[in-house]
Design a protein around this motif. Structure first.
Motif, PDB file in Angstrom:
ATOM      1  N   ARG A 212       1.021  -1.214  -0.008  1.00  0.00           N
ATOM      2  CA  ARG A 212      -0.067  -0.166  -0.117  1.00  0.00           C
ATOM      3  C   ARG A 212       0.879   1.232   0.052  1.00  0.00           C
ATOM      4  O   ARG A 212       0.586   2.365  -0.875  1.00  0.00           O
ATOM      5  CB  ARG A 212      -1.030   0.030   1.304  1.00  0.00           C
ATOM      6  CG  ARG A 212      -2.080   0.991   1.069  1.00  0.00           C
ATOM      7  CD  ARG A 212      -3.008   0.680   2.191  1.00  0.00           C
ATOM      8  NE  ARG A 212      -4.306   1.518   1.993  1.00  0.00           N
ATOM      9  CZ  ARG A 212      -4.623   2.362   2.373  1.00  0.00           C
ATOM     10  NH1 ARG A 212      -3.707   3.420   2.644  1.00  0.00           N
ATOM     11  NH2 ARG A 212      -5.604   3.070   1.793  1.00  0.00           N
ATOM     12  N   GLU A 213       1.919   1.227   0.654  1.00  0.00           N
ATOM     13  CA  GLU A 213       2.732   2.687   0.808  1.00  0.00           C
ATOM     14  C   GLU A 213       3.635   2.792  -0.506  1.00  0.00           C
ATOM     15  O   GLU A 213       3.578   3.783  -1.002  1.00  0.00           O
ATOM     16  CB  GLU A 213       3.865   2.335   1.819  1.00  0.00           C
ATOM     17  CG  GLU A 213       3.073   2.633   3.240  1.00  0.00           C
ATOM     18  CD  GLU A 213       2.519   3.741   3.366  1.00  0.00           C
ATOM     19  OE1 GLU A 213       3.221   4.819   3.201  1.00  0.00           O
ATOM     20  OE2 GLU A 213       1.331   3.924   3.881  1.00  0.00           O
TER      21      GLU A 213
ATOM     22  N   ASP B 212      -8.046  14.070   1.071  1.00  0.00           N
ATOM     23  CA  ASP B 212      -6.487  13.757   0.508  1.00  0.00           C
ATOM     24  C   ASP B 212      -6.811  13.388  -0.914  1.00  0.00           C
ATOM     25  O   ASP B 212      -7.311  12.056  -0.942  1.00  0.00           O
ATOM     26  CB  ASP B 212      -5.841  12.957   1.424  1.00  0.00           C
ATOM     27  CG  ASP B 212      -4.324  12.557   0.950  1.00  0.00           C
ATOM     28  OD1 ASP B 212      -4.127  12.302   0.039  1.00  0.00           O
ATOM     29  OD2 ASP B 212      -3.650  12.585   1.926  1.00  0.00           O
TER      30      ASP B 212
ATOM     31  N   LYS C 207       0.769   3.903  -2.988  1.00  0.00           N
ATOM     32  CA  LYS C 207       0.490   5.465  -2.419  1.00  0.00           C
ATOM     33  C   LYS C 207       1.950   6.345  -2.766  1.00  0.00           C
ATOM     34  O   LYS C 207       1.547   7.466  -3.437  1.00  0.00           O
ATOM     35  CB  LYS C 207       0.660   5.488  -0.812  1.00  0.00           C
ATOM     36  CG  LYS C 207       0.079   6.932  -0.583  1.00  0.00           C
ATOM     37  CD  LYS C 207       0.053   6.929   1.225  1.00  0.00           C
ATOM     38  CE  LYS C 207      -0.542   8.034   1.837  1.00  0.00           C
ATOM     39  NZ  LYS C 207      -1.007   8.026   3.155  1.00  0.00           N
TER      40      LYS C 207
ATOM     41  N   GLU D 296      -5.368   9.580  -0.928  1.00  0.00           N
ATOM     42  CA  GLU D 296      -5.981   8.515  -0.308  1.00  0.00           C
ATOM     43  C   GLU D 296      -7.558   8.162  -1.054  1.00  0.00           C
ATOM     44  O   GLU D 296      -7.738   7.054  -0.982  1.00  0.00           O
ATOM     45  CB  GLU D 296      -6.685   9.090   1.051  1.00  0.00           C
ATOM     46  CG  GLU D 296      -5.212   8.987   2.077  1.00  0.00           C
ATOM     47  CD  GLU D 296      -4.748   7.930   2.452  1.00  0.00           C
ATOM     48  OE1 GLU D 296      -5.622   6.917   2.442  1.00  0.00           O
ATOM     49  OE2 GLU D 296      -3.502   7.705   2.574  1.00  0.00           O
TER      50      GLU D 296
ATOM     51  N   LEU E  20      -6.045   6.090  -3.791  1.00  0.00           N
ATOM     52  CA  LEU E  20      -6.019   4.334  -3.252  1.00  0.00           C
ATOM     53  C   LEU E  20      -7.257   3.788  -3.023  1.00  0.00           C
ATOM     54  O   LEU E  20      -7.361   2.683  -3.441  1.00  0.00           O
ATOM     55  CB  LEU E  20      -5.194   4.708  -1.865  1.00  0.00           C
ATOM     56  CG  LEU E  20      -3.694   4.793  -1.640  1.00  0.00           C
ATOM     57  CD1 LEU E  20      -3.259   5.204  -0.412  1.00  0.00           C
ATOM     58  CD2 LEU E  20      -3.121   3.633  -2.338  1.00  0.00           C
TER      59      LEU E  20
END
Length: 104
Positions: A8-9, A44, A12, A47, A50
């Motif tokens: 996920r990071e 955001d 992102k 976000e 994502l």
């Protein structure tokens, strides 16, 4: 950090690098095809991107219910065109997420 959190990071970071400013005029072809999605300034953008890329339907539905995320309306498009509005964008085929620049 779990592998899922690590992935996920990475995603992102990738989305953050792909974020760019564009004028509404540049985005007209995407709007004409119904591919532009409004993201409210208080959210955001990364976000939200994502959530789209991870198909988080519940979160997206919550934002839609609050009118914070939805397809760009004809009224928004006309106002942005008239104002030659600059927007932050993230492309997540087939969608282009657009967020008006915050006025500081």
């Amino acid at each position: 950090m779990s592998e899922q959190a690590e992935q996920r990071e990475i995603l992102k970071a990738k989305l953050n690098q792909e974020t760019a400013k564009a004028s509404w005029q540049e985005l007209q072809p995407f709007f004409a095809r119904g591919q532009t999605v409004y993201v409210a300034p208080e959210l955001d953008l990364i976000e939200v991107a994502l959530a789209f890329s991870e198909d988080e339907a519940e979160m997206i539905a919550l934002w839609r219910d609050k009118a914070q995320v939805d397809k760009v309306t004809d009224e928004q498009a006309a106002a942005w065109f008239a104002a030659d509005k600059g927007l932050w964008t993230v492309v997540l085929p087939p969608w282009v997420l657009v967020q008006p620049e915050s006025v500081q």
